[in-house]
Write a protein that holds these residues in place. Structure first.
Motif, PDB file in Angstrom:
ATOM      1  N   TYR A  73      11.020  18.961  74.086  1.00 49.08           N
ATOM      2  CA  TYR A  73      11.789  17.720  74.018  1.00 49.08           C
ATOM      3  C   TYR A  73      13.197  17.997  73.493  1.00 49.08           C
ATOM      4  CZ  TYR A  73      13.202  13.071  72.452  1.00 49.08           C
ATOM      5  OH  TYR A  73      13.887  11.909  72.240  1.00 49.08           O
ATOM      6  N   LEU A  74      14.195  17.730  74.323  1.00 50.95           N
ATOM      7  CA  LEU A  74      15.596  17.910  73.949  1.00 50.95           C
ATOM      8  C   LEU A  74      16.205  16.529  73.727  1.00 50.95           C
ATOM      9  CD1 LEU A  74      16.489  20.672  76.570  1.00 50.95           C
ATOM     10  CD2 LEU A  74      15.733  20.983  74.195  1.00 50.95           C
ATOM     11  N   GLY A  75      15.886  15.944  72.588  1.00 51.86           N
ATOM     12  CA  GLY A  75      16.273  14.573  72.305  1.00 51.86           C
ATOM     13  C   GLY A  75      17.750  14.371  72.068  1.00 51.86           C
ATOM     14  N   LEU A  76      18.400  15.284  71.374  1.00 49.38           N
ATOM     15  CA  LEU A  76      19.827  15.198  71.116  1.00 49.38           C
ATOM     16  C   LEU A  76      20.392  16.607  71.188  1.00 49.38           C
ATOM     17  CD1 LEU A  76      22.381  13.640  70.256  1.00 49.38           C
ATOM     18  CD2 LEU A  76      21.704  14.070  67.875  1.00 49.38           C
ATOM     19  N   VAL A  77      21.413  16.781  72.018  1.00 50.84           N
ATOM     20  CA  VAL A  77      22.067  18.075  72.183  1.00 50.84           C
ATOM     21  C   VAL A  77      23.458  17.972  71.574  1.00 50.84           C
ATOM     22  CG1 VAL A  77      22.920  19.736  73.871  1.00 50.84           C
ATOM     23  CG2 VAL A  77      20.716  18.620  74.240  1.00 50.84           C
ATOM     24  N   ILE A  78      23.741  18.851  70.604  1.00 49.47           N
ATOM     25  CA  ILE A  78      25.020  18.830  69.906  1.00 49.47           C
ATOM     26  C   ILE A  78      25.666  20.213  69.998  1.00 49.47           C
ATOM     27  CG2 ILE A  78      24.323  16.982  68.331  1.00 49.47           C
ATOM     28  CD1 ILE A  78      23.799  19.121  66.191  1.00 49.47           C
ATOM     29  N   ALA A  79      26.948  20.295  69.638  1.00 52.01           N
ATOM     30  CA  ALA A  79      27.634  21.585  69.629  1.00 52.01           C
ATOM     31  C   ALA A  79      28.773  21.556  68.626  1.00 52.01           C
ATOM     32  CB  ALA A  79      28.167  21.915  71.018  1.00 52.01           C
ATOM     33  N   ASP A  80      29.027  22.678  68.025  1.00 54.45           N
ATOM     34  CA  ASP A  80      30.154  22.861  67.133  1.00 54.45           C
ATOM     35  C   ASP A  80      31.443  22.727  67.947  1.00 54.45           C
ATOM     36  OD1 ASP A  80      32.155  25.099  65.887  1.00 54.45           O
ATOM     37  OD2 ASP A  80      30.910  24.167  64.329  1.00 54.45           O
ATOM     38  N   PRO A  81      32.505  22.180  67.368  1.00 58.42           N
ATOM     39  CA  PRO A  81      33.761  22.044  68.108  1.00 58.42           C
ATOM     40  C   PRO A  81      34.273  23.357  68.720  1.00 58.42           C
ATOM     41  CG  PRO A  81      33.881  20.768  66.098  1.00 58.42           C
ATOM     42  CD  PRO A  81      32.591  21.555  66.040  1.00 58.42           C
ATOM     43  N   SER A  82      34.050  24.472  68.039  1.00 57.79           N
ATOM     44  CA  SER A  82      34.494  25.759  68.595  1.00 57.79           C
ATOM     45  C   SER A  82      33.695  26.119  69.852  1.00 57.79           C
ATOM     46  CB  SER A  82      34.381  26.876  67.555  1.00 57.79           C
ATOM     47  OG  SER A  82      33.028  27.093  67.199  1.00 57.79           O
ATOM     48  N   VAL A  83      32.431  25.759  69.883  1.00 51.77           N
ATOM     49  CA  VAL A  83      31.612  26.007  71.071  1.00 51.77           C
ATOM     50  C   VAL A  83      32.035  25.077  72.200  1.00 51.77           C
ATOM     51  CG1 VAL A  83      29.260  25.915  72.013  1.00 51.77           C
ATOM     52  CG2 VAL A  83      29.666  26.912  69.755  1.00 51.77           C
ATOM     53  N   VAL A  84      32.325  23.818  71.883  1.00 51.68           N
ATOM     54  CA  VAL A  84      32.797  22.873  72.901  1.00 51.68           C
ATOM     55  C   VAL A  84      34.069  23.413  73.556  1.00 51.68           C
ATOM     56  CG1 VAL A  84      33.722  20.553  73.287  1.00 51.68           C
ATOM     57  CG2 VAL A  84      31.731  20.868  71.807  1.00 51.68           C
ATOM     58  N   ALA A  85      34.978  23.952  72.748  1.00 47.88           N
ATOM     59  CA  ALA A  85      36.220  24.524  73.287  1.00 47.88           C
ATOM     60  C   ALA A  85      35.926  25.726  74.173  1.00 47.88           C
ATOM     61  CB  ALA A  85      37.155  24.911  72.151  1.00 47.88           C
ATOM     62  N   LYS A  86      35.007  26.586  73.734  1.00 52.77           N
ATOM     63  CA  LYS A  86      34.646  27.767  74.530  1.00 52.77           C
ATOM     64  C   LYS A  86      34.015  27.365  75.849  1.00 52.77           C
ATOM     65  CE  LYS A  86      30.889  30.300  74.396  1.00 52.77           C
ATOM     66  NZ  LYS A  86      29.765  31.135  74.020  1.00 52.77           N
ATOM     67  N   LEU A  87      33.133  26.372  75.820  1.00 54.59           N
ATOM     68  CA  LEU A  87      32.490  25.907  77.048  1.00 54.59           C
ATOM     69  C   LEU A  87      33.541  25.452  78.054  1.00 54.59           C
ATOM     70  CD1 LEU A  87      29.517  23.788  75.670  1.00 54.59           C
ATOM     71  CD2 LEU A  87      29.458  26.145  76.496  1.00 54.59           C
TER      72      LEU A  87
END
Length: 94
Positions: free
Chosen positions: A6-20
């Motif tokens: 179950y992947l209820g909420l998927v979050i990411a660190d701002p540095s990862v968001v930038a890398k993505l």
């Protein structure tokens, strides 16, 4: 792939968001479309020799393209029973 996780909420660190965005031209929103509930993502546990235990998820974004993401549970001790997951990386599979 094994049983569903179950992947209820998927979050990411701002540095990862930038890398993505910069490296893989994918947004956190597109990753969520593809793998976060109620999306029908397939999941598998993996023990990587360098990065250790993690979960790999694959799903389809609204645009129809496939997304592959690597995740860790929050809190880490929850393992596959967690409902919140941190994106380590994600990319398009084309």
């Amino acid at each position: 792939m094994g049983p569903a996780i179950y992947l209820g909420l998927v979050i990411a660190d701002p540095s990862v968001v930038a890398k993505l965005h910069e490296k893989h031209t994918i947004t956190l929103e597109q990753v969520r479309e593809a793998i976060q509930w109620p999306a029908k993502a397939r999941t598998a546990e993996e023990t990587h020799p360098e990065h250790g235990w993690r979960v790999v998820a694959i799903g389809t974004a609204a645009c129809g393209d496939t997304v592959l993401a690597t995740l860790l549970p929050v809190p880490t001790w929850a393992g596959t029973a967690a409902d919140t997951w941190v994106v380590l990386t994600a990319r398009w599979v084309r």
